[in-house]
Design a protein around this motif. Sequence first.
Motif, PDB file in Angstrom:
ATOM      1  N   HIS A 223       0.362  36.749  34.086  1.00  0.00           N
ATOM      2  CA  HIS A 223      -0.410  36.370  32.907  1.00  0.00           C
ATOM      3  C   HIS A 223      -1.594  35.493  33.284  1.00  0.00           C
ATOM      4  N   HIS A 224      -1.317  34.518  34.136  1.00  0.00           N
ATOM      5  CA  HIS A 224      -2.380  33.594  34.535  1.00  0.00           C
ATOM      6  C   HIS A 224      -3.470  34.291  35.330  1.00  0.00           C
ATOM      7  N   MET A 225      -3.092  35.401  35.969  1.00  0.00           N
ATOM      8  CA  MET A 225      -4.098  36.134  36.732  1.00  0.00           C
ATOM      9  C   MET A 225      -4.834  37.132  35.852  1.00  0.00           C
ATOM     10  N   GLY A 226      -4.539  37.108  34.562  1.00  0.00           N
ATOM     11  CA  GLY A 226      -5.295  37.946  33.643  1.00  0.00           C
ATOM     12  C   GLY A 226      -4.626  39.258  33.263  1.00  0.00           C
ATOM     13  N   ALA A 227      -3.339  39.404  33.607  1.00  0.00           N
ATOM     14  CA  ALA A 227      -2.644  40.634  33.235  1.00  0.00           C
ATOM     15  C   ALA A 227      -2.406  40.643  31.730  1.00  0.00           C
TER      16      ALA A 227
END
Lengths: 314, 232
Positions: A223-227
């Motif tokens: 999530h934090h990586m933009g998924a």
Amino acid sequence: MFSKIKKLYSQALKYLGFRDYDLPLNQSEDSRFLILLVGLMSFLAVLAFSGTFALNDMTSRWSSGLENKVTIEVPVETKEGHLLSNRTVNKETKKLASKLENNPIIKSVKILSHEEIQELISPWIGKDLTLNDIPLPGLIAVELRRSDSKSLDMLKANVKAISKYAQLETHHEWLGSLISFANTLKTLALFIALIIGGATVTAIIAGVRTRLAIHCKEVELLHHMGASDDYISRQFQRHSMILAFKGSVFGTLSGLFIMGIIVMLSNGSGGSLIPAIEISYMAVLFILAIPAIAALIAMVASRFTVLHSLQEMP
Amino acid sequence: MIKFDNIAFKYSENGQDILHDVNFTLKRGSYHFLSGQSGSGKTSLMSLMYLGHMPTSGQITMFGKKVNMLERDELSKLRQNIGVMFQDFRLLNHLSTFDNVALPLRISNRPEKEVKDHVNELIDWVGLGKHKTDLPPTLSGGQQQRIAIARAVIARPKLLLADEPTGNLDDKIGFRLMGLFEQLNRMGTTIVIATHNQKIIEQFGHPCLSLVDGTLEASPSNKIAQKIRNVF
Ligand SMILES: Nc1ncnc2c1ncn2[C@@H]1O[C@H](COP(=O)(O)OP(=O)(O)O)[C@@H](O)[C@H]1O
Ligand SMILES: [Mg+2]
């Protein structure tokens, strides 16, 4: 040896363009349990479905074969309880047959021979008794041109006018109850299939929830990586789908194998105890689609679960 | 590019404020240090910047968008512009070096061919060419850190956040890493580096956000840096 094959298999998959999950889903212990469960469910589904198909087939054979057939019986005992002699029975039977033969509503008339009658009643009294020992009723098999109730009523009236002893035996009543029994069984099978589906979905949802909880750190990282939720959900979907498919193929093939044995037994036993079961190719094709259906159900259930659960995460 | 307005933050409803009254603006292409003692809230402030947490109060604006107004999908899109090097790396231990570095590209749905080319190139560049298929737990701390940095920069983020990137490294490798950041910054990447290593802050002389007691204060090193710049 086994681990070598496994490694080769995963390398082959990679070569084909599949890659590892971003989440360590393959390390979960509950995967094997889910495969087993879906396998068992598919096995039961095969039995339920083939039962339904067999019943469908049987009822349609019964009704198409019997609906326009009527038996006229000249009984050995009158309604008042007097016994009729064999001679009277024979005379009445012949009279009925010859008069009905030219009736326009009737397609064919056939007097059953004593041997045939004996064949019919032998399961109840045994073959050892000779014909002369017991009085036999006269039986006439009549085939109507149409199987509606109007023809049946006309026939009834005609028979009554020709012979006062004769009784009409339509197959409608017992056939009707047999068919409704078969329909009850079919409803039951459908119900079982629904329960199986429900249980499988519940298990898949529980499995996905567990895996989400186990891997929440990794999910958070993605999530934090933009998924997007969709991206994360696809991982779980693919995983559940493959597990369900594996289990279901295993279960379905076992189910078909067992059904094959049952069909063979039913056809080999002379049809006395188990009625001959036939399962059409269409039914087999449908049953072979069960793994695809299971995989689809698993995918949809996982997707809904993951998307729903992710909504609750930051 | 990034604007924090009166930000306060706490981890739980009835916990105590970790950050309060935080105000700052980072321009596009800027390079800042974020300093402060251990436990002063550097990591927490970073997590607000990569949108890992939402502030308890105040307004964060990133890339011209008010983040509390965004839908989940828009937040994901925004995060794809941010590269993060976590203090504890957070590599996925079941994935190879290659797949770890490839993750940000795959998340933003780049074609697999492009992923292959870029990732191989970058892994070679950080000197892990021999370890492409190795799993992180089999590698040394320094090698893991290089995976982490490669993963943070692979998707050419507009904003690069690095949390104590020199923490586990001896000075030599630490300074080499800092050289990489300089290079990325010259190529236009906005950079924020959290560190409590005063030596590095002084050596590189970038403006410094200094966390004390959960809020930012104009730091002396910042002023020194400004002075040094004025001299040149
Ligand atoms: N996940 C968390 N939940 C609750 N408190 C936390 C969490 N992470 C950090 N803290 C607390 O927030 C404060 C600041 O921590 P942190 O942001 O990690 O500081 P730094 O990175 O400067 O060392 C510390 O008091 C720490 O105990
Ligand atoms: Mg920290």
